[in-house]
Design a protein around this motif. Structure first.
Motif, PDB file in Angstrom:
ATOM      1  N   VAL A  42       0.861  -1.177   0.000  1.00 37.46           N
ATOM      2  CA  VAL A  42       0.000   0.000   0.000  1.00 37.46           C
ATOM      3  C   VAL A  42       0.898   1.228   0.000  1.00 37.46           C
ATOM      4  N   VAL A  43       0.690   2.082  -0.996  1.00 34.99           N
ATOM      5  CA  VAL A  43       1.520   3.271  -1.151  1.00 34.99           C
ATOM      6  C   VAL A  43       0.652   4.512  -0.979  1.00 34.99           C
ATOM      7  N   PHE A  44       1.049   5.354  -0.052  1.00 34.63           N
ATOM      8  CA  PHE A  44       0.376   6.637   0.154  1.00 34.63           C
ATOM      9  C   PHE A  44       1.292   7.708  -0.412  1.00 34.63           C
ATOM     10  N   THR A  45       0.841   8.339  -1.475  1.00 34.53           N
ATOM     11  CA  THR A  45       1.658   9.324  -2.162  1.00 34.53           C
ATOM     12  C   THR A  45       0.800  10.512  -2.564  1.00 34.53           C
ATOM     13  N   HIS A  46       1.426  11.493  -3.095  1.00 30.96           N
ATOM     14  CA  HIS A  46       0.707  12.656  -3.591  1.00 30.96           C
ATOM     15  C   HIS A  46       1.152  12.909  -5.017  1.00 30.96           C
ATOM     16  N   GLY A  47       0.232  13.353  -5.813  1.00 34.08           N
ATOM     17  CA  GLY A  47       0.582  13.719  -7.177  1.00 34.08           C
ATOM     18  C   GLY A  47       1.055  15.157  -7.196  1.00 34.08           C
ATOM     19  N   GLY A  48       1.243  15.687  -8.368  1.00 32.23           N
ATOM     20  CA  GLY A  48       1.675  17.073  -8.483  1.00 32.23           C
ATOM     21  C   GLY A  48       0.535  18.059  -8.330  1.00 32.23           C
ATOM     22  N   SER A  49      -0.690  17.591  -8.579  1.00 33.65           N
ATOM     23  CA  SER A  49      -1.848  18.486  -8.502  1.00 33.65           C
ATOM     24  C   SER A  49      -2.286  18.663  -7.058  1.00 33.65           C
ATOM     25  N   LYS A  50      -2.645  19.858  -6.722  1.00 29.37           N
ATOM     26  CA  LYS A  50      -3.117  20.137  -5.362  1.00 29.37           C
ATOM     27  C   LYS A  50      -4.392  20.959  -5.431  1.00 29.37           C
ATOM     28  N   LYS A  51      -5.259  20.700  -4.465  1.00 32.35           N
ATOM     29  CA  LYS A  51      -6.498  21.455  -4.356  1.00 32.35           C
ATOM     30  C   LYS A  51      -6.410  22.257  -3.059  1.00 32.35           C
ATOM     31  N   PRO A  52      -6.471  23.578  -3.139  1.00 36.85           N
ATOM     32  CA  PRO A  52      -6.367  24.378  -1.918  1.00 36.85           C
ATOM     33  C   PRO A  52      -7.558  24.151  -0.991  1.00 36.85           C
ATOM     34  N   SER A  53      -7.298  24.260   0.306  1.00 42.09           N
ATOM     35  CA  SER A  53      -8.364  24.090   1.298  1.00 42.09           C
ATOM     36  C   SER A  53      -8.094  24.974   2.505  1.00 42.09           C
ATOM     37  N   PHE A  54      -9.171  25.489   3.063  1.00 40.77           N
ATOM     38  CA  PHE A  54      -9.060  26.271   4.279  1.00 40.77           C
ATOM     39  C   PHE A  54      -9.352  25.424   5.514  1.00 40.77           C
ATOM     40  N   VAL A  55      -9.683  24.154   5.298  1.00 38.87           N
ATOM     41  CA  VAL A  55     -10.010  23.248   6.396  1.00 38.87           C
ATOM     42  C   VAL A  55      -8.718  22.709   6.994  1.00 38.87           C
ATOM     43  N   LYS A  56      -8.621  22.743   8.326  1.00 43.60           N
ATOM     44  CA  LYS A  56      -7.435  22.254   9.018  1.00 43.60           C
ATOM     45  C   LYS A  56      -7.298  20.743   8.828  1.00 43.60           C
ATOM     46  N   ARG A  57      -6.072  20.293   8.568  1.00 45.06           N
ATOM     47  CA  ARG A  57      -5.798  18.870   8.360  1.00 45.06           C
ATOM     48  C   ARG A  57      -5.793  18.139   9.702  1.00 45.06           C
ATOM     49  N   PRO A  58      -6.592  17.041   9.828  1.00 49.55           N
ATOM     50  CA  PRO A  58      -6.596  16.278  11.076  1.00 49.55           C
ATOM     51  C   PRO A  58      -5.345  15.409  11.197  1.00 49.55           C
ATOM     52  N   THR A  96       2.895  -4.286   3.237  1.00 50.91           N
ATOM     53  CA  THR A  96       3.999  -3.338   3.265  1.00 50.91           C
ATOM     54  C   THR A  96       3.401  -1.969   3.001  1.00 50.91           C
ATOM     55  N   VAL A  97       3.659  -1.032   3.894  1.00 50.78           N
ATOM     56  CA  VAL A  97       3.102   0.309   3.766  1.00 50.78           C
ATOM     57  C   VAL A  97       4.243   1.294   3.491  1.00 50.78           C
ATOM     58  N   VAL A  98       4.081   2.053   2.422  1.00 53.46           N
ATOM     59  CA  VAL A  98       5.086   3.016   1.998  1.00 53.46           C
ATOM     60  C   VAL A  98       4.416   4.381   1.908  1.00 53.46           C
ATOM     61  N   PHE A  99       5.108   5.413   2.364  1.00 50.77           N
ATOM     62  CA  PHE A  99       4.556   6.767   2.263  1.00 50.77           C
ATOM     63  C   PHE A  99       5.672   7.774   2.074  1.00 50.77           C
ATOM     64  N   ASP A 100       5.299   8.959   1.684  1.00 52.79           N
ATOM     65  CA  ASP A 100       6.200  10.098   1.518  1.00 52.79           C
ATOM     66  C   ASP A 100       7.148   9.991   0.341  1.00 52.79           C
ATOM     67  N   LYS A 101       6.878   9.118  -0.587  1.00 54.69           N
ATOM     68  CA  LYS A 101       7.629   9.106  -1.832  1.00 54.69           C
ATOM     69  C   LYS A 101       6.857   9.976  -2.825  1.00 54.69           C
ATOM     70  N   SER A 102       7.567  10.561  -3.764  1.00 58.77           N
ATOM     71  CA  SER A 102       6.878  11.288  -4.825  1.00 58.77           C
ATOM     72  C   SER A 102       6.117  10.270  -5.659  1.00 58.77           C
ATOM     73  N   LEU A 103       5.240  10.741  -6.508  1.00 57.96           N
ATOM     74  CA  LEU A 103       4.482   9.833  -7.363  1.00 57.96           C
ATOM     75  C   LEU A 103       5.422   9.036  -8.264  1.00 57.96           C
ATOM     76  N   SER A 104       6.393   9.696  -8.839  1.00 54.84           N
ATOM     77  CA  SER A 104       7.367   9.029  -9.702  1.00 54.84           C
ATOM     78  C   SER A 104       8.135   7.959  -8.921  1.00 54.84           C
ATOM     79  N   GLU A 105       8.568   8.285  -7.715  1.00 55.83           N
ATOM     80  CA  GLU A 105       9.281   7.319  -6.863  1.00 55.83           C
ATOM     81  C   GLU A 105       8.373   6.159  -6.469  1.00 55.83           C
ATOM     82  N   SER A 106       7.104   6.446  -6.226  1.00 50.86           N
ATOM     83  CA  SER A 106       6.146   5.400  -5.852  1.00 50.86           C
ATOM     84  C   SER A 106       5.952   4.404  -6.990  1.00 50.86           C
ATOM     85  N   ILE A 107       5.821   4.920  -8.200  1.00 47.37           N
ATOM     86  CA  ILE A 107       5.661   4.049  -9.367  1.00 47.37           C
ATOM     87  C   ILE A 107       6.927   3.225  -9.581  1.00 47.37           C
ATOM     88  N   SER A 108       8.081   3.846  -9.452  1.00 52.53           N
ATOM     89  CA  SER A 108       9.353   3.115  -9.583  1.00 52.53           C
ATOM     90  C   SER A 108       9.473   2.040  -8.510  1.00 52.53           C
TER      91      SER A 108
END
Length: 144
Positions: A42-58, A96-108
């Motif tokens: 399971v890979v938790f990653t972020h793409g390059g696109s972002k959506k702005p939000s005024f809501v505080k992140r939990p 196996t849980v992976v996080f904080d890699k870029s999208l490109s790194e996650s795919i690799s």
């Protein structure tokens, strides 16, 4: 989408996930975790696109207290780490849980897992249309 993915009866399943912090994070991950599909990675990653939000992140602590009554979680630095901790809190199956890699790194990373296993992987990308679009762009897949 998880019902559709279950219907594939796929082997060597992996998950790439991200969602906005304004979504029902626990419910989304719980639905996937409770499915009949077993994700070995399971890979938790972020793409390059972002959506702005005024809501505080939990934090994972806030989400897990609601999800499983776990108050031992600590405040993290990234949203992907929060998602990873929530996954570990709601999933009863080892992965196996992976996080904080870029999208490109996650795919690799998943490509290297496939090569190490000597088998193709079946990957579900879900949680965010922005992430799906970024994956398609990264893999040079044209939308139909």
């Amino acid at each position: 989408c998880i019902k559709w993915f279950e219907s594939l009866d796929a082997k060597n399943c992996c998950l790439i996930f991200n969602c906005q912090h304004t979504k029902a994070t626990k419910e989304l991950l719980e639905t996937i975790a409770l499915s009949t599909t077993r994700f070995h990675t399971v890979v938790f990653t972020h793409g390059g696109s972002k959506k702005p939000s005024f809501v505080k992140r939990p934090t994972s602590q806030q989400i897990l207290e609601e999800a499983v009554g776990d108050s031992a979680a600590v405040i993290e630095e990234t949203w992907q780490e929060t998602l990873a901790k929530v996954w570990k809190g709601v999933s009863a199956h080892p992965s196996t849980v992976v996080f904080d890699k870029s999208l490109s790194e996650s795919i690799s990373y998943l490509q290297s897992v496939s090569e190490a296993k000597g088998e193709d992987l079946t990957v579900l990308v879900t949680g965010s249309l922005l992430l799906i679009g970024d994956v398609m762009k990264e893999l040079e897949i044209e939308p139909n």
